[in-house]
Design an enzyme around this catalytic site. Structure first.
Site, PDB file in Angstrom:
ATOM      1  N   GLU A   1       4.556 -54.745  71.842  1.00  0.00           N
ATOM      2  CA  GLU A   1       5.503 -54.866  70.732  1.00  0.00           C
ATOM      3  C   GLU A   1       6.836 -55.473  71.169  1.00  0.00           C
ATOM      4  O   GLU A   1       7.353 -55.193  72.255  1.00  0.00           O
ATOM      5  CB  GLU A   1       5.748 -53.484  70.114  1.00  0.00           C
ATOM      6  CG  GLU A   1       6.706 -53.457  68.935  1.00  0.00           C
ATOM      7  CD  GLU A   1       6.187 -54.211  67.713  1.00  0.00           C
ATOM      8  OE1 GLU A   1       5.940 -55.421  67.826  1.00  0.00           O
ATOM      9  OE2 GLU A   1       6.053 -53.581  66.649  1.00  0.00           O
TER      10      GLU A   1
ATOM     11  N   ARG B   1      -0.472 -49.289  71.850  1.00  0.00           N
ATOM     12  CA  ARG B   1       0.753 -50.062  71.618  1.00  0.00           C
ATOM     13  C   ARG B   1       1.857 -49.503  72.505  1.00  0.00           C
ATOM     14  O   ARG B   1       2.043 -48.289  72.592  1.00  0.00           O
ATOM     15  CB  ARG B   1       1.160 -49.972  70.148  1.00  0.00           C
ATOM     16  CG  ARG B   1       2.553 -50.517  69.871  1.00  0.00           C
ATOM     17  CD  ARG B   1       2.893 -50.489  68.409  1.00  0.00           C
ATOM     18  NE  ARG B   1       4.304 -50.220  68.200  1.00  0.00           N
ATOM     19  CZ  ARG B   1       4.904 -50.179  67.013  1.00  0.00           C
ATOM     20  NH1 ARG B   1       4.192 -50.384  65.918  1.00  0.00           N
ATOM     21  NH2 ARG B   1       6.190 -49.918  66.919  1.00  0.00           N
TER      22      ARG B   1
END
Length: 299
Positions: free
Chosen positions: A191, A161
């Protein structure tokens, strides 16, 4: 009855095959093992276990206060109760490379199909809050290399991420994502993208699956699964949605109880006893118990 009969290895194979498919996987977030059962019953592709949800369940904010033991225990409880693959939020890996390696092996032993590790500083913050910080590229890629080296089952999905978009913009996020893929990441969790165009840019720049986080009250608009599929997103999570819905219902029920002195007004919106018993396979337990109770050993 009892636990899933599908092995962790088979769940991981299913997850990998799904990510390689042309359709977009949908993983709602479970906040209990029972909600994982419900997600499976409703026909979704898999179950997501959010770090924010695990912290919030303990009455804590999502600022890196949970421990590896707590996360591995809860992830294992959830994974054991569903035949679906489970993806778990491993935050920053609970430390630096050696800690990341231990995290991967602990979560692998818990039976999850995949995990993601982020590039925020430790302790982290919720990805849709202001004030978060990210580590440098060398530290971020070092975490992913450690994770990949530590896994024992090559089918375990290691996802990276990146939170760089909110700090340094889309181009920096693309560069960071490419570096994480080069370090061995099987997929990228991009994200807090601002719009569909940014999701499309990330997907077009990479040759690995991309995950979109559709969390309410966040930085990203709540795009439909079809919209995300059309720009190349391979997987969508709804991490906190079920907990928010449940807490909203609980709050309304408590208000009614305080005001009316009864929950009669709330009964139509409750899960029925029959629905609960079906979900937990009450008849299966009864059959098993009856079979053991009636068992005799012939002389």
């Amino acid at each position: 009855m009892l636990y899933s009969t599908v092995s962790p290895a088979d769940k991981r194979a299913t997850f990998r095959a799904g990510l390689a498919d042309e359709r977009t996987l949908v993983f709602p977030g479970a906040f209990t093992p029972l909600t994982a059962r419900l997600i499976e019953q409703k026909g979704f592709d898999g179950v997501y276990v959010s770090g924010a949800v695990m912290a919030n369940e303990l009455g804590l904010p999502d600022i890196g206060l949970t421990t590896l033991t707590e996360v591995a225990t809860r992830a294992g409880q959830i994974a054991s109760m569903t035949d679906l693959p489970v993806l778990v939020d491993a935050d920053t890996g609970f430390g630096e490379p050696m800690n990341v390696a231990r995290t991967v092996q602990a979560l692998e032993a818990a039976g999850v199909a995949g995990l993601h590790i982020e590039d925020q500083v430790n302790p982290k913050r919720c990805g849709h809050l202001d004030g978060k910080q990210v580590v440098d590229a060398a530290t971020a890629t070092g975490r992913i290399r450690a994770a990949v080296d530590a896994r024992r089952d090559p089918s375990l999905v290691i996802m990276a991420r990146t939170d760089v978009r909110a700090l340094d913009g889309l181009e920096a996020a693309v560069d960071r994502a490419r570096a994480l893929v080069d370090a061995g990441a099987d997929a990228i969790f991009a994200e807090a993208m601002a719009d569909l165009g940014e999701f499309e840019a990330i997907c077009s720049a990479l040759d690995v699956p991309v995950l979109a986080n559709m969390t309410e009250f966040g930085k990203s608009e709540l795009f439909t699964h079809q919209q995300l599929h059309d720009v190349g997103v391979s997987m969508v999570i709804h991490p906190v949605s079920l907990m928010r819905a449940a807490m909203g219902a609980a709050s309304r029920a408590l208000d009614a109880l305080a005001t009316d002195g009864t929950l009669e007004s709330q009964v139509p919106s409750m899960q029925t006893r029959a629905e609960l018993y079906e979900l937990i396979d009450y008849p299966g337990y009864a059959r098993f118990d009856a079979g053991v109770y009636d068992f005799t050993l012939d002389a």
